[in-house]
Design an enzyme around this catalytic site. Structure first.
Site, PDB file in Angstrom:
ATOM      1  N   HIS A 103     -10.285  -6.366  -2.351  1.00  0.00           N
ATOM      2  CA  HIS A 103     -11.329  -6.244  -1.315  1.00  0.00           C
ATOM      3  C   HIS A 103     -12.508  -5.516  -1.954  1.00  0.00           C
ATOM      4  O   HIS A 103     -12.579  -4.290  -1.956  1.00  0.00           O
ATOM      5  CB  HIS A 103     -10.793  -5.460  -0.106  1.00  0.00           C
ATOM      6  CG  HIS A 103      -9.722  -6.173   0.643  1.00  0.00           C
ATOM      7  ND1 HIS A 103      -9.959  -7.352   1.325  1.00  0.00           N
ATOM      8  CD2 HIS A 103      -8.402  -5.901   0.810  1.00  0.00           C
ATOM      9  CE1 HIS A 103      -8.822  -7.764   1.895  1.00  0.00           C
ATOM     10  NE2 HIS A 103      -7.866  -6.911   1.591  1.00  0.00           N
TER      11      HIS A 103
ATOM     12  N   ASN B 150       2.007  -4.520  -3.374  1.00  0.00           N
ATOM     13  CA  ASN B 150       0.635  -4.984  -3.170  1.00  0.00           C
ATOM     14  C   ASN B 150      -0.225  -3.806  -2.733  1.00  0.00           C
ATOM     15  O   ASN B 150       0.146  -3.094  -1.805  1.00  0.00           O
ATOM     16  CB  ASN B 150       0.695  -6.044  -2.056  1.00  0.00           C
ATOM     17  CG  ASN B 150      -0.586  -6.773  -1.825  1.00  0.00           C
ATOM     18  OD1 ASN B 150      -1.172  -7.291  -2.755  1.00  0.00           O
ATOM     19  ND2 ASN B 150      -1.013  -6.842  -0.571  1.00  0.00           N
TER      20      ASN B 150
ATOM     21  N   ASP C 253     -11.914 -10.682  -1.303  1.00  0.00           N
ATOM     22  CA  ASP C 253     -13.194 -10.921  -0.623  1.00  0.00           C
ATOM     23  C   ASP C 253     -14.217  -9.949  -1.224  1.00  0.00           C
ATOM     24  O   ASP C 253     -13.853  -8.981  -1.880  1.00  0.00           O
ATOM     25  CB  ASP C 253     -13.116 -10.839   0.911  1.00  0.00           C
ATOM     26  CG  ASP C 253     -12.484  -9.563   1.444  1.00  0.00           C
ATOM     27  OD1 ASP C 253     -12.439  -8.554   0.722  1.00  0.00           O
ATOM     28  OD2 ASP C 253     -12.043  -9.570   2.612  1.00  0.00           O
TER      29      ASP C 253
ATOM     30  N   GLU D 162      -5.841 -10.647  -1.943  1.00  0.00           N
ATOM     31  CA  GLU D 162      -6.639 -10.556  -0.708  1.00  0.00           C
ATOM     32  C   GLU D 162      -8.126 -10.539  -1.039  1.00  0.00           C
ATOM     33  O   GLU D 162      -8.899  -9.755  -0.493  1.00  0.00           O
ATOM     34  CB  GLU D 162      -6.270  -9.286   0.083  1.00  0.00           C
ATOM     35  CG  GLU D 162      -4.782  -9.167   0.366  1.00  0.00           C
ATOM     36  CD  GLU D 162      -4.407  -7.992   1.256  1.00  0.00           C
ATOM     37  OE1 GLU D 162      -5.302  -7.398   1.892  1.00  0.00           O
ATOM     38  OE2 GLU D 162      -3.215  -7.658   1.318  1.00  0.00           O
TER      39      GLU D 162
ATOM     40  N   GLU E 108       0.791  -1.236   0.000  1.00  0.00           N
ATOM     41  CA  GLU E 108       0.000   0.000   0.000  1.00  0.00           C
ATOM     42  C   GLU E 108       0.821   1.283   0.000  1.00  0.00           C
ATOM     43  O   GLU E 108       0.646   2.142   0.861  1.00  0.00           O
ATOM     44  CB  GLU E 108      -0.978  -0.015   1.189  1.00  0.00           C
ATOM     45  CG  GLU E 108      -1.930  -1.201   1.117  1.00  0.00           C
ATOM     46  CD  GLU E 108      -2.897  -1.276   2.298  1.00  0.00           C
ATOM     47  OE1 GLU E 108      -2.789  -0.451   3.214  1.00  0.00           O
ATOM     48  OE2 GLU E 108      -3.753  -2.167   2.292  1.00  0.00           O
TER      49      GLU E 108
HETATM   50  C1  XIL Z   1      -5.750  -7.150   8.112  1.00  0.00           C
HETATM   51  C2  XIL Z   1      -5.974  -8.429   8.877  1.00  0.00           C
HETATM   52  O1  XIL Z   1      -6.853  -9.249   8.145  1.00  0.00           O
HETATM   53  C3  XIL Z   1      -6.549  -8.122  10.235  1.00  0.00           C
HETATM   54  O2  XIL Z   1      -6.590  -9.299  11.021  1.00  0.00           O
HETATM   55  C4  XIL Z   1      -5.691  -7.076  10.939  1.00  0.00           C
HETATM   56  O3  XIL Z   1      -6.312  -6.700  12.163  1.00  0.00           O
HETATM   57  C5  XIL Z   1      -5.500  -5.852  10.078  1.00  0.00           C
HETATM   58  O4  XIL Z   1      -4.949  -6.247   8.830  1.00  0.00           O
HETATM   59  N1  XIL Z   1      -4.885  -5.109   3.541  1.00  0.00           N
HETATM   60  C6  XIL Z   1      -3.806  -5.883   3.880  1.00  0.00           C
HETATM   61  C7  XIL Z   1      -3.882  -6.820   5.009  1.00  0.00           C
HETATM   62  O5  XIL Z   1      -2.818  -5.892   3.147  1.00  0.00           O
HETATM   63  O6  XIL Z   1      -2.661  -6.983   5.666  1.00  0.00           O
HETATM   64  C8  XIL Z   1      -4.950  -6.425   5.985  1.00  0.00           C
HETATM   65  O7  XIL Z   1      -5.082  -7.466   6.921  1.00  0.00           O
HETATM   66  C9  XIL Z   1      -6.246  -6.143   5.284  1.00  0.00           C
HETATM   67  C10 XIL Z   1      -6.093  -5.012   4.321  1.00  0.00           C
END
Ligand code: XIL
Length: 366
Positions: A259, A223, A289, A287, A182
């Site tokens: 996401h 990422n 979802d 990631e 990020e």
């Molecule tokens: C999130 C985890 O899923 C949580 O358990 C934690 O509290 C916060 O981080 N983007 C990312 C991940 O790259 O590392 C994050 O993971 C979600 C958003």
């Protein structure tokens, strides 16, 4: 920090009340009808490298969870959801703690799964000594270098195939590391975190070089989120890739977090991935979802199924898209409800580990 999971407090109930051990809260909602061995089997049959999932250490003590996590051919890759982050791996300067990360890495290896590192530099989950240390540029650059080098070096070759055990991955499938997480804002500008504010964007090259030097066979990634479809942020990421490549900085891949929100998957996934690929990097959904405003309904779950299918088929359409990671596979442990209040139900299995229509959407996408 680990995600603090809501633990259901079950009060002592009068003996006349019967409380089912595992209530099926979604009994009236549609479920999966797919009949396949496992998602990774489907992904590999379609020519992809893996279909994987994030997982976290505290989840591994739940036998219902591990039964599916470790089911043969269900998942071909793991990402540590929290335990390889900076606060978990270097909580004090120069003091490295890998026990939690190792548990995930060892699980992946014992099951023949790939491992993605996650991550070496991020603006969140940083220990105070990094954010409040008032380091000058030279000091912070050395800190980034040492952190990435030590972290990636620790996991060097851990998932690579010993020559005598061809059961594991072929050499080109060595572990992927997300070196940088990020680095950009939505408008495409650099994120103003402790690294950028002290070092400018040079920390990105420092981290990528340190990671690649520590494990030359690993694929080093940047990422980010909101770069899945075309737009200002994706354009900025492509410019960053061009700049890094022109400077000879190692960059093997771009992780598209994925996401998403139900009904809002970008329509430009394929074009966007092709544009990244044209720059000479691979891509992966890292990631995935698809969250919805609760409560879940049959209509939302059907749209979610289509959304998962859209993402998977986009990856399937682009040869540079190497694989897909779901950001944990069950609503029971998804990070969504705690991060986006009022939203949830973002994964392919419900809170009771029952497959949702989204599972079928993934299968159909390959
Ligand atoms: C999130 C985890 O899923 C949580 O358990 C934690 O509290 C916060 O981080 N983007 C990312 C991940 O790259 O590392 C994050 O993971 C979600 C958003």
């Amino acid at each position: 920090m680990q995600l603090s999971l809501l633990a259901a407090l079950i009060a002592l109930a009068p003996a006349t009340l019967s409380i089912p051990a595992s209530p099926v809260v979604d009994a009236n909602l549609p479920g999966s009808t797919a009949n396949v061995a496992g998602l990774d089997a489907v992904a590999k049959a379609a020519g992809k490298r893996y279909l994987g999932t994030a997982t976290d250490n505290n989840e591994l003590s739940n036998p219902q969870y591990t039964a599916i996590l470790e089911a043969p051919q269900m998942f071909g890759q793991l990402t540590a959801e929290n335990s390889m982050k900076w606060d978990a791996t270097e909580p004090e300067q120069g003091v490295f703690t890998f026990a939690q990360g190792d548990q995930i890495a060892n699980l992946a290896r014992s099951r023949g799964m790939l491992l993605r590192g996650h991550n070496c530099v991020w603006h969140q989950q940083l220990p105070n000594w990094v954010t409040a240390g008032n380091f000058n540029a030279q000091q912070l650059s050395a800190i980034v270098q040492n952190h990435c080098s030590t972290l990636v070096g620790h996991y060097k070759g851990q998932v690579s195939p010993p020559a005598s055990q061809p059961l594991y991955m072929p050499p080109q499938d060595k572990s992927d590391k997300h070196a940088i997480l990020e680095p950009l804002n939505d408008d495409g500008s650099f994120r103003q975190d402790v690294f950028f504010n002290t070092l400018g964007s040079s920390y990105i090259a420092t981290a990528l070089r340190a990671a690649k030097a520590a494990d030359p066979n690993a694929h080093v990634y940047i990422n980010d989120f909101n770069i899945e479809g075309t737009g200002a942020k994706a354009t900025a990421m492509k410019n960053l890739v061009r700049t890094l490549k022109s400077q000879g900085v190692p960059i093997d891949g771009i992780g598209l977090q994925g996401h998403f929100i139900v009904g809002e998957v970008p329509t430009t996934l394929v074009q966007n991935m092709q544009e990244f690929a044209a720059l000479g990097v691979e891509v992966a959904f890292t990631e995935l979802d698809v969250r919805m405003t609760l409560p879940e309904t049959a209509a939302l779950l059907e749209q979610q199924k289509r959304d998962f299918q859209t993402v998977v088929s986009a990856c399937q359409a682009v040869s540079a898209c190497v694989g897909i990671t779901i950001w944990d596979w069950t609503d029971k442990f998804s990070f969504v409800p705690s991060t986006f209040p009022g939203q949830g139900a973002a994964t392919p299995w419900d809170q009771n580990f029952v497959k949702k229509p989204a599972f079928d959407g993934i299968v159909a996408g390959f």
